[in-house]
Design an enzyme around this catalytic site. Structure first.
Site, PDB file in Angstrom:
ATOM      1  N   ARG A 124       0.821  -1.215   0.000  1.00 25.91           N
ATOM      2  CA  ARG A 124       0.000   0.000   0.000  1.00 25.91           C
ATOM      3  C   ARG A 124       0.857   1.268   0.000  1.00 25.91           C
ATOM      4  O   ARG A 124       0.323   2.371   0.008  1.00 25.91           O
ATOM      5  CB  ARG A 124      -0.889   0.021   1.255  1.00 25.91           C
ATOM      6  CG  ARG A 124      -1.960  -1.039   1.253  1.00 25.91           C
ATOM      7  CD  ARG A 124      -2.731  -1.013   2.569  1.00 25.91           C
ATOM      8  NE  ARG A 124      -3.848  -1.929   2.512  1.00 25.91           N
ATOM      9  CZ  ARG A 124      -5.136  -1.561   2.565  1.00 25.91           C
ATOM     10  NH1 ARG A 124      -5.469  -0.303   2.726  1.00 25.91           N
ATOM     11  NH2 ARG A 124      -6.096  -2.453   2.493  1.00 25.91           N
ATOM     12  N   TYR A 152       0.598   4.468  -2.277  1.00 27.90           N
ATOM     13  CA  TYR A 152      -0.514   5.377  -1.960  1.00 27.90           C
ATOM     14  C   TYR A 152      -0.267   6.079  -0.624  1.00 27.90           C
ATOM     15  O   TYR A 152      -0.232   7.307  -0.552  1.00 27.90           O
ATOM     16  CB  TYR A 152      -1.800   4.557  -1.904  1.00 27.90           C
ATOM     17  CG  TYR A 152      -3.076   5.356  -1.772  1.00 27.90           C
ATOM     18  CD1 TYR A 152      -3.474   6.257  -2.752  1.00 27.90           C
ATOM     19  CD2 TYR A 152      -3.920   5.167  -0.678  1.00 27.90           C
ATOM     20  CE1 TYR A 152      -4.664   6.973  -2.639  1.00 27.90           C
ATOM     21  CE2 TYR A 152      -5.121   5.867  -0.558  1.00 27.90           C
ATOM     22  CZ  TYR A 152      -5.483   6.766  -1.539  1.00 27.90           C
ATOM     23  OH  TYR A 152      -6.668   7.467  -1.429  1.00 27.90           O
ATOM     24  N   GLY A 186     -10.304 -12.335   5.365  1.00 26.56           N
ATOM     25  CA  GLY A 186      -9.906 -12.607   6.758  1.00 26.56           C
ATOM     26  C   GLY A 186     -11.083 -13.188   7.516  1.00 26.56           C
ATOM     27  O   GLY A 186     -11.928 -13.892   6.946  1.00 26.56           O
ATOM     28  N   ASP A 239      -3.529  -5.133   5.474  1.00 25.01           N
ATOM     29  CA  ASP A 239      -4.915  -4.651   5.567  1.00 25.01           C
ATOM     30  C   ASP A 239      -5.153  -4.134   7.002  1.00 25.01           C
ATOM     31  O   ASP A 239      -5.040  -4.899   7.961  1.00 25.01           O
ATOM     32  CB  ASP A 239      -5.844  -5.826   5.264  1.00 25.01           C
ATOM     33  CG  ASP A 239      -7.250  -5.399   4.948  1.00 25.01           C
ATOM     34  OD1 ASP A 239      -7.666  -5.529   3.787  1.00 25.01           O
ATOM     35  OD2 ASP A 239      -7.960  -4.961   5.879  1.00 25.01           O
TER      36      ASP A 239
HETATM   37  N1  UDP Z   1     -12.867  -6.466   1.920  1.00 20.99           N
HETATM   38  C1  UDP Z   1     -13.593  -7.648   1.997  1.00 20.99           C
HETATM   39  N2  UDP Z   1     -14.123  -8.133   0.850  1.00 20.99           N
HETATM   40  C2  UDP Z   1     -14.001  -7.535  -0.358  1.00 20.99           C
HETATM   41  C3  UDP Z   1     -13.274  -6.311  -0.421  1.00 20.99           C
HETATM   42  C4  UDP Z   1     -12.708  -5.824   0.749  1.00 20.99           C
HETATM   43  O1  UDP Z   1     -13.729  -8.239   3.069  1.00 20.99           O
HETATM   44  O2  UDP Z   1     -14.536  -8.040  -1.353  1.00 20.99           O
HETATM   45  C5  UDP Z   1     -12.312  -5.907   3.176  1.00 20.99           C
HETATM   46  C6  UDP Z   1     -10.853  -5.475   3.085  1.00 20.99           C
HETATM   47  O3  UDP Z   1      -9.989  -6.561   3.393  1.00 20.99           O
HETATM   48  C7  UDP Z   1     -10.806  -4.374   4.119  1.00 20.99           C
HETATM   49  C8  UDP Z   1     -12.205  -3.749   4.089  1.00 20.99           C
HETATM   50  O4  UDP Z   1     -13.035  -4.718   3.463  1.00 20.99           O
HETATM   51  O5  UDP Z   1     -10.581  -4.897   5.407  1.00 20.99           O
HETATM   52  C9  UDP Z   1     -12.256  -2.462   3.283  1.00 20.99           C
HETATM   53  O6  UDP Z   1     -11.649  -2.681   2.046  1.00 20.99           O
HETATM   54  P1  UDP Z   1     -11.614  -1.599   0.899  1.00 20.99           P
HETATM   55  O7  UDP Z   1     -10.768  -2.144  -0.195  1.00 20.99           O
HETATM   56  O8  UDP Z   1     -13.003  -1.177   0.546  1.00 20.99           O
HETATM   57  O9  UDP Z   1     -10.946  -0.314   1.564  1.00 20.99           O
HETATM   58  P2  UDP Z   1      -9.630  -0.076   2.468  1.00 20.99           P
HETATM   59  O10 UDP Z   1      -8.938  -1.372   2.728  1.00 20.99           O
HETATM   60  O11 UDP Z   1      -8.812   0.865   1.670  1.00 20.99           O
HETATM   61  O12 UDP Z   1     -10.177   0.507   3.706  1.00 20.99           O
END
Ligand code: UDP
Length: 314
Positions: free
Chosen positions: A146, A149, A209, A277
């Site tokens: 990550r 970003y 997870g 994550d």
């Molecule tokens: N996530 C999930 N299923 C998906 C996509 C994302 O469980 O199909 C989880 C991801 O692992 C994270 C959370 O949802 O813990 C938010 O993910 P997202 O990619 O929307 O945003 P970010 O990680 O940037 O907060």
């Protein structure tokens, strides 16, 4: 174009940028929109393109830029922003938030325009403090998946702060927490776009997870309202403000809510948690409340309802 009310939105054909352009046009600003279209789309600005006060220029803000009329505000949103998008374009992401931000700061200096940098909750990394206040410095991997970003947004904040201190520009920083709503690309890999579209298509909902990691979700109209307030409020140069919805949900809660709101009979399947994550994320928005008189008004049910209806049409 009225020089007092001409503004630039970089990333204006993106998910949040296009809603911001619509709001600026509704408030009678003349809007110049820059977008490289690597993750933005012309379909997001199809309505804006019919407005005589809107001008779209396809360009990359790290490259040479066209000559512009006098600007009063520069909103710098340009950047891939979903995990899938910035990992597909790591160099573009790192450069637009570093070099691109410097170019936009120089432009702000030249035009004596007020500048707003859209940073992110990702600058807090996998936070050790919860909820996250603006004073928290974060827990970020400089060389992780990550980092293109997270670290470039951190550098963009540093440069904005430097231009405020050294060159006296009027610059502000907002840290945007997870945001959702219509125009979020179906395939951008974010949790709400994934889960809602999977539910609508009768496919299993992918929870990563154990699904106990948390996020808080802000509807896009609330966020745009916060961005506008941060730009137009006087006396905020140099300030950093979190914008997001402090209601916190686990991913599993969200998946269950999506199932019940779509009436889908899809199952939930568990996939491995992606690397780096964050385990939890929730904004402390007391500074936004105090400085801007802003807080989100759209509930998750209401916002998800609008988002579900949108995905049924695309
Ligand atoms: N996530 C999930 N299923 C998906 C996509 C994302 O469980 O199909 C989880 C991801 O692992 C994270 C959370 O949802 O813990 C938010 O993910 P997202 O990619 O929307 O945003 P970010 O990680 O940037 O907060």
């Amino acid at each position: 174009m009225d020089p007092q009310r001409t503004v630039l939105v970089t990333g204006g054909a993106g998910f949040i940028g296009s809603h911001l352009c619509d709001e600026l046009l509704a408030q009678k600003y003349s809007v110049i929109c820059f977008d490289s279209l690597i993750t933005g789309a012309k379909s997001n600005i199809s309505k804006a393109l019919t407005n005589p006060n809107f001008r779209f220029i396809e360009c990359d803000v790290t490259q040479e830029l066209p000559k512009l009329p006098k600007l009063s505000y520069i909103f710098h949103l340009a950047s891939p922003a979903s995990v899938i998008d910035y990992q597909a374009h790591p160099e573009e992401t790192a450069l637009v938030n570093s070099m691109g931000t410097i170019e936009m700061l120089k432009l702000a200096q030249e035009h004596q325009a007020r500048f707003l940098f859209t940073s992110t909750s990702e600058i807090y990394g996998d936070p050790l403090e919860h909820p996250q206040k603006e004073t928290y410095w974060g827990n970020v991997n400089t060389v992780g998946v990550r980092s293109c970003y997270d670290e470039s947004k951190r550098f963009g904040e540093t440069m904005t702060d430097l231009y405020v201190g050294k060159y006296g520009i009027d610059g502000r920083i907002v840290r945007i927490f997870n945001t959702y709503g219509p125009r979020m690309r179906k395939t951008d890999g974010r949790v709400i776009s994934n889960l809602v579209n999977q539910a609508l298509e009768g496919k299993p909902l992918t929870v990563y997870g154990d699904g106990l990691q948390t996020r808080s979700f802000c509807f896009v109209s609330d966020l745009v309202d916060g961005i506008m307030k941060m730009m137009v409020t006087d006396g905020l140069s140099g300030e950093v403000v979190n914008l997001g919805n402090p209601e916190e949900y686990t991913t599993l809660d969200l998946a269950r809510k999506v199932l019940s709101m779509t009436g889908s009979s899809s199952t939930i399947v568990f996939y491995p948690l992606p690397k780096d994550d964050p385990k939890m994320r929730c904004p402390d928005i007391s500074k936004a409340i105090q400085l801007l008189g802003w807080k989100p008004t759209v509930t998750l049910e209401e916002g998800l309802g609008k988002t579900i209806e949108y995905y049924k049409t695309v």
